[in-house]
Design an enzyme around this catalytic site. Structure first.
Site, PDB file in Angstrom:
ATOM      1  N   GLU A 115      -4.492   3.452   3.065  1.00  0.00           N
ATOM      2  CA  GLU A 115      -3.472   4.346   3.611  1.00  0.00           C
ATOM      3  C   GLU A 115      -2.102   3.651   3.695  1.00  0.00           C
ATOM      4  OE1 GLU A 115      -3.782   7.506   4.055  1.00  0.00           O
ATOM      5  OE2 GLU A 115      -5.936   7.715   3.750  1.00  0.00           O
ATOM      6  N   HIS A 116      -1.112   4.427   4.081  1.00  0.00           N
ATOM      7  CA  HIS A 116       0.287   4.006   3.988  1.00  0.00           C
ATOM      8  C   HIS A 116       0.549   2.615   4.567  1.00  0.00           C
ATOM      9  CE1 HIS A 116       1.461   4.264   8.234  1.00  0.00           C
ATOM     10  NE2 HIS A 116       0.429   5.080   8.294  1.00  0.00           N
ATOM     11  N   ASP A 117       1.297   1.830   3.810  1.00  0.00           N
ATOM     12  CA  ASP A 117       1.835   0.532   4.249  1.00  0.00           C
ATOM     13  C   ASP A 117       0.782  -0.533   4.519  1.00  0.00           C
ATOM     14  OD1 ASP A 117       4.534   1.533   4.216  1.00  0.00           O
ATOM     15  OD2 ASP A 117       4.004   2.686   6.012  1.00  0.00           O
TER      16      ASP A 117
END
Ligand code: JB3
Length: 213
Positions: A140-142
């Site tokens: 998931e993001h980042d």
């Protein structure tokens, strides 16, 4: 100008998955090497097993691209050693992205990273050199993973997680938002990691707790 030929190093189960992905992407490898002579002269999804690693080592590093065919089910020591051995001799590793994977914007992939069928990498993800997002892994993001990391099939790495080098994230494991997993740690299959994992630790269970190796 024609594209450099690709050779897959290692001819077992992980290599078979990679050959499938490469074929789908229109980059059928020229050959495969395997340490086991019993495989020499055989074929994997139609691609010839041309011999041991000497068959590639005698080629010019500028003329070919390699794919690391060794998988890992624990700390990815052999996979990392193979990458480092060929890298030190000047060989470059091809970054494999299955046509069915979703690699979002602002994702950074290191040399020889492998993103396999159905894997999802959301914006801001970094996957370091020689690292694998295996079948259906979701990052998931980042979230950031270092070098030689294996996120096994179906594992879920939530937003902002940091995974240091040489970590194995077992199949179906879940890493909660923002946790940090130290270098060389092993996360057991199905574990749910809700707190930081120290370097070298082996954890399993729900919630994940240390095991003694
Ligand atoms: O579970 C999944 C989806 N994949 C697993 C993967 C992540 O790890 C898979 O089921 C296996 O557990 C494992 O895949 P891997 O590494 O392909 O394992 P195996 O099927 O046992 O094949 C390893 C092959 O690499 C064998 O044929 C070895 O002879 C060969 N090999 C080992 N060292 C090597 C070397 N080949 C070369 N060319 N050079 C080496 O140094």
């Amino acid at each position: 100008m024609s594209l450099p030929e690709i050779f897959v190093i290692g001819g077992g189960g992980h290599a078979k998955v990679l050959v499938g992905a490469l074929k789908r992407a229109g980059r059928t490898p020229a050959g495969i090497t395997d340490a086991d002579q019993a495989h020499h002269g055989g074929r994997l999804l139609g691609v010839p097993v041309v011999g041991g690693d000497a068959a590639v080592e005698r080629l010019s590093p500028d003329a070919v691209l390699l794919v690391n065919g060794l998988g890992s089910t624990g700390r990815p020591v052999a996979r990392a050693a193979l990458f480092n051995r060929f890298h030190a001799r000047g060989f470059r590793f091809f970054t494999v992205i299955d046509t069915t994977a979703l690699v979002s914007e602002e994702v950074a992939l290191g040399d020889g990273a492998q993103v396999l069928a159905g894997a999802i990498l959301q914006p801001g993800v970094r996957l370091g050199p020689n690292s694998v997002a295996n079948t259906g892994a979701r990052i998931e993001h980042d979230a950031v993973a270092g070098a030689h990391v294996h996120v096994a099939p179906g594992a879920v790495v939530l937003g902002g997680v940091v995974i240091e080098d040489m970590v194995h994230v077992g199949a179906g494991a879940v890493l909660r938002q923002g946790v940090r997993v130290g270098t060389g740690a092993v996360i057991g299959a199905g574990a749910v990691v809700v707190a930081d994992v120290p370097p070298g630790a082996v954890v399993a269970g729900v919630p994940a707790r240390p095991l003694h190796e």
